[in-house]
Design an enzyme around this catalytic site. Structure first.
Site, PDB file in Angstrom:
ATOM      1  N   LYS A  73       0.874  -1.187   0.000  1.00 26.71           N
ATOM      2  CA  LYS A  73       0.000   0.000   0.000  1.00 26.71           C
ATOM      3  C   LYS A  73       0.897   1.219   0.000  1.00 26.71           C
ATOM      4  O   LYS A  73       2.019   1.167   0.500  1.00 26.71           O
ATOM      5  CB  LYS A  73      -0.854   0.002   1.280  1.00 26.71           C
ATOM      6  CG  LYS A  73      -2.055   0.921   1.212  1.00 26.71           C
ATOM      7  CD  LYS A  73      -3.242   0.208   0.631  1.00 26.71           C
ATOM      8  CE  LYS A  73      -4.435   1.134   0.515  1.00 26.71           C
ATOM      9  NZ  LYS A  73      -5.613   0.408   0.019  1.00 26.71           N
ATOM     10  N   GLY A 175     -25.810   2.280  -0.040  1.00 27.64           N
ATOM     11  CA  GLY A 175     -24.914   2.885  -1.025  1.00 27.64           C
ATOM     12  C   GLY A 175     -25.308   2.498  -2.427  1.00 27.64           C
ATOM     13  O   GLY A 175     -25.225   1.331  -2.821  1.00 27.64           O
ATOM     14  N   GLY A 177     -23.824   3.368  -5.226  1.00 25.86           N
ATOM     15  CA  GLY A 177     -22.705   3.838  -6.044  1.00 25.86           C
ATOM     16  C   GLY A 177     -22.235   2.732  -6.954  1.00 25.86           C
ATOM     17  O   GLY A 177     -23.013   1.860  -7.349  1.00 25.86           O
ATOM     18  N   ASN A 178     -20.957   2.736  -7.256  1.00 22.32           N
ATOM     19  CA  ASN A 178     -20.399   1.745  -8.174  1.00 22.32           C
ATOM     20  C   ASN A 178     -20.713   0.318  -7.719  1.00 22.32           C
ATOM     21  O   ASN A 178     -21.256  -0.486  -8.473  1.00 22.32           O
ATOM     22  CB  ASN A 178     -18.883   1.991  -8.280  1.00 22.32           C
ATOM     23  CG  ASN A 178     -18.188   0.960  -9.133  1.00 22.32           C
ATOM     24  OD1 ASN A 178     -17.848  -0.115  -8.672  1.00 22.32           O
ATOM     25  ND2 ASN A 178     -18.014   1.257 -10.404  1.00 22.32           N
ATOM     26  N   VAL A 179     -20.395   0.003  -6.488  1.00 24.92           N
ATOM     27  CA  VAL A 179     -20.563  -1.373  -6.010  1.00 24.92           C
ATOM     28  C   VAL A 179     -22.042  -1.722  -5.814  1.00 24.92           C
ATOM     29  O   VAL A 179     -22.518  -2.771  -6.260  1.00 24.92           O
ATOM     30  CB  VAL A 179     -19.769  -1.566  -4.689  1.00 24.92           C
ATOM     31  CG1 VAL A 179     -19.962  -2.984  -4.172  1.00 24.92           C
ATOM     32  CG2 VAL A 179     -18.299  -1.286  -4.900  1.00 24.92           C
ATOM     33  N   GLY A 180     -22.778  -0.820  -5.173  1.00 23.43           N
ATOM     34  CA  GLY A 180     -24.185  -1.089  -4.867  1.00 23.43           C
ATOM     35  C   GLY A 180     -25.047  -1.270  -6.105  1.00 23.43           C
ATOM     36  O   GLY A 180     -25.900  -2.166  -6.163  1.00 23.43           O
TER      37      GLY A 180
HETATM   38  P1  NAD Z   1     -19.102   5.180  -4.755  1.00 24.97           P
HETATM   39  O1  NAD Z   1     -18.512   6.472  -4.399  1.00 24.97           O
HETATM   40  O2  NAD Z   1     -19.297   4.825  -6.183  1.00 24.97           O
HETATM   41  O3  NAD Z   1     -20.527   5.015  -4.062  1.00 24.97           O
HETATM   42  C1  NAD Z   1     -20.741   5.244  -2.705  1.00 24.97           C
HETATM   43  C2  NAD Z   1     -22.237   5.400  -2.497  1.00 24.97           C
HETATM   44  O4  NAD Z   1     -22.463   5.517  -1.083  1.00 24.97           O
HETATM   45  C3  NAD Z   1     -22.869   6.631  -3.127  1.00 24.97           C
HETATM   46  O5  NAD Z   1     -24.079   6.262  -3.734  1.00 24.97           O
HETATM   47  C4  NAD Z   1     -23.151   7.540  -1.946  1.00 24.97           C
HETATM   48  O6  NAD Z   1     -24.295   8.330  -2.149  1.00 24.97           O
HETATM   49  C5  NAD Z   1     -23.423   6.512  -0.877  1.00 24.97           C
HETATM   50  N1  NAD Z   1     -23.329   7.055   0.483  1.00 24.97           N
HETATM   51  C6  NAD Z   1     -22.522   8.005   0.982  1.00 24.97           C
HETATM   52  N2  NAD Z   1     -22.845   8.258   2.265  1.00 24.97           N
HETATM   53  C7  NAD Z   1     -23.873   7.447   2.570  1.00 24.97           C
HETATM   54  C8  NAD Z   1     -24.672   7.257   3.714  1.00 24.97           C
HETATM   55  N3  NAD Z   1     -24.458   7.973   4.809  1.00 24.97           N
HETATM   56  N4  NAD Z   1     -25.647   6.334   3.689  1.00 24.97           N
HETATM   57  C9  NAD Z   1     -25.885   5.626   2.581  1.00 24.97           C
HETATM   58  N5  NAD Z   1     -25.181   5.767   1.458  1.00 24.97           N
HETATM   59  C10 NAD Z   1     -24.197   6.673   1.443  1.00 24.97           C
HETATM   60  O7  NAD Z   1     -18.203   4.084  -4.004  1.00 24.97           O
HETATM   61  P2  NAD Z   1     -17.990   2.555  -4.378  1.00 24.97           P
HETATM   62  O8  NAD Z   1     -16.871   2.442  -5.336  1.00 24.97           O
HETATM   63  O9  NAD Z   1     -19.303   1.957  -4.706  1.00 24.97           O
HETATM   64  O10 NAD Z   1     -17.459   1.966  -2.997  1.00 24.97           O
HETATM   65  C11 NAD Z   1     -18.337   1.681  -1.926  1.00 24.97           C
HETATM   66  C12 NAD Z   1     -17.586   0.893  -0.858  1.00 24.97           C
HETATM   67  O11 NAD Z   1     -17.052  -0.310  -1.423  1.00 24.97           O
HETATM   68  C13 NAD Z   1     -16.395   1.599  -0.224  1.00 24.97           C
HETATM   69  O12 NAD Z   1     -16.305   1.188   1.120  1.00 24.97           O
HETATM   70  C14 NAD Z   1     -15.215   1.037  -0.976  1.00 24.97           C
HETATM   71  O13 NAD Z   1     -14.031   1.080  -0.209  1.00 24.97           O
HETATM   72  C15 NAD Z   1     -15.663  -0.379  -1.170  1.00 24.97           C
HETATM   73  N6  NAD Z   1     -14.988  -1.060  -2.284  1.00 24.97           N
HETATM   74  C16 NAD Z   1     -15.114  -0.588  -3.545  1.00 24.97           C
HETATM   75  C17 NAD Z   1     -14.491  -1.271  -4.588  1.00 24.97           C
HETATM   76  C18 NAD Z   1     -14.652  -0.812  -6.023  1.00 24.97           C
HETATM   77  O14 NAD Z   1     -14.163  -1.512  -6.920  1.00 24.97           O
HETATM   78  N7  NAD Z   1     -15.305   0.302  -6.312  1.00 24.97           N
HETATM   79  C19 NAD Z   1     -13.708  -2.407  -4.325  1.00 24.97           C
HETATM   80  C20 NAD Z   1     -13.620  -2.874  -3.015  1.00 24.97           C
HETATM   81  C21 NAD Z   1     -14.271  -2.176  -1.999  1.00 24.97           C
END
Ligand code: NAD
Length: 360
Positions: A73, A175, A177-180
């Protein structure tokens, strides 16, 4: 500072660039299975100890994912909003160049995106310096949905390994976002009924089920799922208490705590976000018979995709590899976690794989 143990770290490299004022640290924890792989974050208050802990977490994550990477890291202590951000990235690249790519491969993390990855690879002068590069440089962007797909597949595999079926199971996702969004897409396609999704504005809850395409349109047009028009709007924290079969914390760390763990009604909690609860809280759920799918198992689609990027594979091949690895690793953890402690089982598998590589 965290003590050294049999696994590492192998290198803790602290660097300073007088011209930009950039301070950085690169921790290569363990390279027995391959080059240390882990994100490069930029935070004004990042510490060496924090980076050491994150590097160790990557050693276990990459080993459990069963990809030929060790753990590492890096952290750059710099204001991510500064107009000199690129100069800081390039200065850091110059300082750590000699470790790349044999001992370290970077990736996007907090406050670094494909843009910074392109700058980093350019400064090192090697496309292999990082994953998460723009598609034009051979990158496999997160937008392809590997992580959300992996989360959905991990849940499906775990349910089926217990003789169950996803069909009709209800799901709540924190959430959107990307993952959800991708987790919802695939779970819906495979027959589950997603009844709730949240973002920072709140939760949309509809017991009849939410349609993925419709909710995507709402989020794109109105910027929040709470403007969906159908169903009930609830405050963000209510999501964790909903009467669903599957709960997916997919946004922030430490959302399930001693204060709300007893309100969780789901039978399966799949950790899409990193560290959505402590091990102590996980154990409370496990003692109640809840199946917890730990973060480094459930959200490994992203690191598996990174590995595919370093191999120069395309999107189709990447999804095949994610499918194979997530399915096998989830089955293995389910078999090993006879006492219900899936995190302990997953960690034991990761440690065995690293120790075996170290012996060789
Ligand atoms: P993102 O920024 O695309 O989406 C995050 C989402 O969370 C957004 O829709 C935002 O509105 C929402 N959010 C923020 N505050 C909130 C709250 N208080 N209550 C509910 N929702 C809320 O992020 P992502 O890439 O989807 O990542 C989400 C999580 O997954 C993070 O913890 C990240 O570390 C983890 N993660 C992501 C990846 C990846 O490939 N993107 C890989 C491993 C782990």
């Amino acid at each position: 500072m965290r003590a050294k143990d049999e696994f590492g770290p192998e290198y803790v490299v602290e660097v300073f660039d007088a011209k930009t004022g950039m301070q950085g640290v690169m921790v290569i924890d363990n390279t027995a299975r391959g080059p240390g792989k882990g994100g490069m974050r930029m935070q004004p208050d990042v510490t060496t100890e924090e980076v050491m802990g994150l590097a160790r977490a990557m050693t276990w994550k990459n080993a459990l994912a069963d990809i030929p990477f060790g753990g590492a890291k890096s952290g750059i202590k710099f204001d991510p909003k500064s107009p000199h951000k690129e100069a800081a990235i390039r200065a850091f690249a110059d300082k750590v160049k000699k470790f790349i790519p044999d001992l370290y491969i970077a990736g996007p993390d907090m406050n670094t995106t494909e843009k910074e990855m392109a700058q980093f690879a350019d400064q090192v002068g090697n496309n292999m310096a990082t994953t998460g590069k723009p598609a034009s440089m051979g990158g496999l962007p997160h937008e392809l949905g590997s992580t959300g797909y992996g989360v959905a597949l991990c849940i499906k595999t775990a349910v089926e390994s217990r003789g169950g079926k996803l069909d009709g199971m209800t799901v709540a996702i924190e959430g959107f976002g990307n993952v959800g969004t991708f987790a919802m897409k695939f779970l819906s396609e495979w027959g589950a009924k997603v009844v709730a999704a949240s973002d920072s504005k709140g939760v949309i809850y509809d017991n009849n089920g939410l349609d993925h395409g419709e909710l995507m349109r709402t989020k794109a047009e109105k910027k929040t799922v709470t403007a969906h028009g159908k169903g009930q709007v609830l405050p963000p924290a209510e999501l964790f208490k909903l009467p669903v079969d599957i709960l997916i914390p997919g946004a922030r760390p430490n959302v399930i705590t001693d204060a709300n763990v007893d309100d969780v009604k789901a039978k399966i909690v799949a950790e899409a976000a990193n560290i959505p609860m402590t091990y102590g809280v996980e154990k409370k759920l496990m003692q109640k018979g809840v199946l917890v799918l730990p973060d480094f198992l459930a959200n490994a689609g992203g690191v598996i995709s990174s590995y595919c990027e370093t191999m120069g594979w395309d999107e189709k091949k990447m999804f095949e590899v994610v499918t194979e690895k997530i399915t096998n690793n989830t089955k293995l953890v389910m078999e090993r976690a006879k006492d219900g402690d899936t995190r302990a089982a997953a960690l034991a598998i990761a440690k065995e794989r690293v120790l075996e590589a170290m012996r060789k």
